[in-house]
Design a protein around this motif. Structure first.
Motif, PDB file in Angstrom:
ATOM      1  N   LEU A 107      -1.469   3.786  -7.368  1.00 27.21           N
ATOM      2  CA  LEU A 107      -0.999   2.349  -6.918  1.00 27.21           C
ATOM      3  C   LEU A 107       0.234   2.109  -8.008  1.00 27.21           C
ATOM      4  N   ALA A 108      -0.126   2.335  -9.267  1.00 27.05           N
ATOM      5  CA  ALA A 108       1.127   2.102 -10.314  1.00 27.05           C
ATOM      6  C   ALA A 108       2.231   2.946  -9.796  1.00 27.05           C
ATOM      7  N   ASN A 109       2.531   4.074  -9.428  1.00 25.80           N
ATOM      8  CA  ASN A 109       3.332   4.855  -9.161  1.00 25.80           C
ATOM      9  C   ASN A 109       4.060   4.453  -8.027  1.00 25.80           C
ATOM     10  N   ILE A 110       3.455   4.127  -6.903  1.00 25.68           N
ATOM     11  CA  ILE A 110       3.951   3.384  -5.719  1.00 25.68           C
ATOM     12  C   ILE A 110       4.541   2.040  -6.131  1.00 25.68           C
ATOM     13  N   LEU A 111       3.975   1.250  -6.759  1.00 24.13           N
ATOM     14  CA  LEU A 111       4.436  -0.143  -7.462  1.00 24.13           C
ATOM     15  C   LEU A 111       5.883   0.027  -8.017  1.00 24.13           C
ATOM     16  N   ILE A 112       5.973   0.975  -8.854  1.00 27.38           N
ATOM     17  CA  ILE A 112       7.403   1.151  -9.609  1.00 27.38           C
ATOM     18  C   ILE A 112       8.536   1.895  -8.548  1.00 27.38           C
ATOM     19  N   ASP A 113       8.043   2.653  -7.829  1.00 24.66           N
ATOM     20  CA  ASP A 113       8.836   3.350  -6.918  1.00 24.66           C
ATOM     21  C   ASP A 113       9.304   2.238  -5.811  1.00 24.66           C
ATOM     22  N   ASN A 114       8.223   1.203  -5.476  1.00 23.04           N
ATOM     23  CA  ASN A 114       8.703   0.339  -4.507  1.00 23.04           C
ATOM     24  C   ASN A 114      10.068  -0.519  -5.201  1.00 23.04           C
ATOM     25  N   ILE A 115       9.898  -0.936  -6.347  1.00 24.91           N
ATOM     26  CA  ILE A 115      11.063  -1.787  -7.101  1.00 24.91           C
ATOM     27  C   ILE A 115      12.188  -0.900  -7.432  1.00 24.91           C
ATOM     28  N   GLU A 116      12.149   0.341  -7.733  1.00 31.94           N
ATOM     29  CA  GLU A 116      13.179   1.320  -7.685  1.00 31.94           C
ATOM     30  C   GLU A 116      14.011   1.442  -6.215  1.00 31.94           C
ATOM     31  N   ALA A 117      13.200   1.675  -5.294  1.00 33.30           N
ATOM     32  CA  ALA A 117      13.914   1.380  -4.000  1.00 33.30           C
ATOM     33  C   ALA A 117      14.513   0.139  -3.583  1.00 33.30           C
ATOM     34  N   TYR A 118      13.940  -0.903  -4.059  1.00 35.30           N
ATOM     35  CA  TYR A 118      14.538  -2.018  -3.855  1.00 35.30           C
ATOM     36  C   TYR A 118      15.898  -2.315  -4.488  1.00 35.30           C
ATOM     37  N   ALA A 119      15.954  -1.560  -5.877  1.00 35.64           N
ATOM     38  CA  ALA A 119      17.115  -1.696  -6.741  1.00 35.64           C
ATOM     39  C   ALA A 119      18.155  -0.830  -5.818  1.00 35.64           C
ATOM     40  N   ALA A 120      17.700   0.141  -5.389  1.00 35.88           N
ATOM     41  CA  ALA A 120      18.871   1.215  -4.912  1.00 35.88           C
ATOM     42  C   ALA A 120      19.132   0.927  -3.294  1.00 35.88           C
ATOM     43  N   GLY A 121      18.541  -0.462  -3.110  1.00 32.89           N
ATOM     44  CA  GLY A 121      19.325  -1.001  -1.671  1.00 32.89           C
ATOM     45  C   GLY A 121      18.471  -0.366  -0.661  1.00 32.89           C
ATOM     46  N   LYS A 122      17.462   0.057  -0.904  1.00 29.82           N
ATOM     47  CA  LYS A 122      16.671   0.667   0.198  1.00 29.82           C
ATOM     48  C   LYS A 122      15.339  -0.202   0.472  1.00 29.82           C
ATOM     49  N   GLN A 123      14.662  -0.044   1.909  1.00 33.77           N
ATOM     50  CA  GLN A 123      13.560  -0.799   2.063  1.00 33.77           C
ATOM     51  C   GLN A 123      12.409   0.196   2.093  1.00 33.77           C
ATOM     52  N   GLN A 124      11.197  -0.026   1.311  1.00 33.54           N
ATOM     53  CA  GLN A 124      10.120   0.828   1.039  1.00 33.54           C
ATOM     54  C   GLN A 124       8.915  -0.097   0.991  1.00 33.54           C
ATOM     55  N   ASN A 125       8.031  -0.061   1.730  1.00 33.03           N
ATOM     56  CA  ASN A 125       6.747  -0.836   1.838  1.00 33.03           C
ATOM     57  C   ASN A 125       7.045  -2.484   1.988  1.00 33.03           C
ATOM     58  N   ARG A 126       7.873  -2.704   2.803  1.00 35.81           N
ATOM     59  CA  ARG A 126       8.436  -4.010   2.667  1.00 35.81           C
ATOM     60  C   ARG A 126       7.571  -5.088   3.696  1.00 35.81           C
ATOM     61  N   ILE A 127       7.233  -5.995   3.634  1.00 36.27           N
ATOM     62  CA  ILE A 127       6.556  -6.984   4.228  1.00 36.27           C
ATOM     63  C   ILE A 127       7.604  -7.741   4.755  1.00 36.27           C
ATOM     64  N   VAL A 128       8.603  -8.150   3.795  1.00 33.00           N
ATOM     65  CA  VAL A 128       9.684  -8.930   4.329  1.00 33.00           C
ATOM     66  C   VAL A 128      10.827  -8.235   3.762  1.00 33.00           C
TER      67      VAL A 128
END
Length: 320
Positions: free
Chosen positions: A299-320
């Motif tokens: 969970l912790a790994n995915i959480l941080i990876d989600n934020i990294e993806a957002y900062a890089a302009g990518k969509q990952q595990n996005r609800i909105v």
């Protein structure tokens, strides 16, 4: 240009022995073990990214946070976030999925064995001196049932339901997936809801909590079940009418129940399940089915990876 501020509102929901990876982009990090409702707006005034597990982000709160751009939920459920407000106001929302597909099914199986074999009852009987009174090498004060050859009914056919089904089949169980309650026609691979209630030796809940699934299992459904059946809820507390469940256990309408989730968490002494936790056929755990060390690390790994993806302009595990 100022660095983006990242605020974790309830860091204590991830145990300290679990490694929380560091973000690789430049940022300001703030974390709080817990955050009370009246503290949310103040703590997020400068935040562009917020991490929350259970802290509520309502429309009223979100409207006071003009800098907010991302809500990173450190869980699968996003019912604590006003997703509609975020969609309208261009605030991204992401969640964490697929991290507990080992932990939750194993918890279900553990509860299933404990209840079917009456492990708690025997433990308490030994403590009460029953073995000494019997003066035999063993004693049988509770029935002991086999899991192999029995039927598991599953409500919810997502990743957790499918993973639980795989474990059950490995144990020699027949598996039935329940169609939506009230659905006239069944999808391929699904069985009518009422038929699953009637045939299941163990009924396990893995569906989301919505207005349609609130009190999905109440007195009428419990009455439909076998008197030898076990109900296990590791989904959401509101899926089950807790008062009706206690009544069913006392009246032996069903044989037992394992409950990991409650209508209000933490559950207080007024909760019907807590007030009756001395029932020999009731097993309670504090919303920890998801929480093996390996699952929380994932969970912790995915959480941080989600934020990294957002900062890089990518969509990952996005609800909105």
């Amino acid at each position: 240009m100022s660095l983006p501020t990242v605020v974790f509102l309830d860091r204590a929901t991830i145990p300290r022995h679990i490694h929380l990876p560091a973000l690789t982009f430049s940022h300001r990090w703030q974390e709080f073990d817990t955050t009370a409702p009246e503290q949310v707006v103040e703590r997020l005034q400068d935040a562009e990214i917020v991490i929350t597990n259970k802290v509520v982000l309502s429309a009223e709160i979100l409207a006071q946070l003009p800098n907010l751009r991302l809500v990173a939920v450190s869980a699968t459920g996003v019912n604590n976030v006003d997703v509609d407000y975020c969609r309208i106001h261009n605030i991204a929302v992401c969640n964490v999925q697929g991290y507990a597909t080992r932990s939750v099914p194993e918890h279900v199986v553990a509860m299933m064995f404990a209840l079917r074999r009456n492990l708690m009852g025997y433990h308490h009987d030994i403590a009460a001196g029953e073995w000494q009174r019997n003066k035999q090498f063993c004693f049988f004060t509770h029935s002991i049932g086999d899991i192999a050859g029995s039927t598991l009914g599953l409500i919810g056919g997502g990743a957790l339901g499918q993973a639980t089904a795989a474990l059950a089949r490995a144990l020699g169980m027949q598996v039935l997936f329940a169609e939506h309650k009230g659905q006239a026609e069944c999808r391929a691979g699904y069985t009518p809801f009422e038929q699953v209630l009637r045939e299941a030796d163990v009924l396990s809940l893995h569906c989301p909590l919505t207005e349609q699934t609130r009190n999905l299992i109440a007195q009428p459904e419990l009455t439909c079940m076998k008197p030898t059946a076990i109900l296990i809820n590791t989904g959401r507390g509101g899926l089950v009418d807790e008062t009706a469940l206690v009544d069913a256990l006392k009246q032996r309408t069903i044989a037992g129940a394992g409950v990991d989730v409650f209508t209000q968490e933490p559950a207080d002494i007024n909760n019907p399940l807590i007030a009756n936790m001395d029932l020999p056929n009731l097993l309670l755990t504090p919303h920890v089915a998801w929480g093996s060390d390996s699952a929380i690390q994932q969970l912790a790994n995915i959480l941080i990876d989600n934020i990294e993806a957002y900062a890089a302009g990518k969509q990952q595990n996005r609800i909105v």
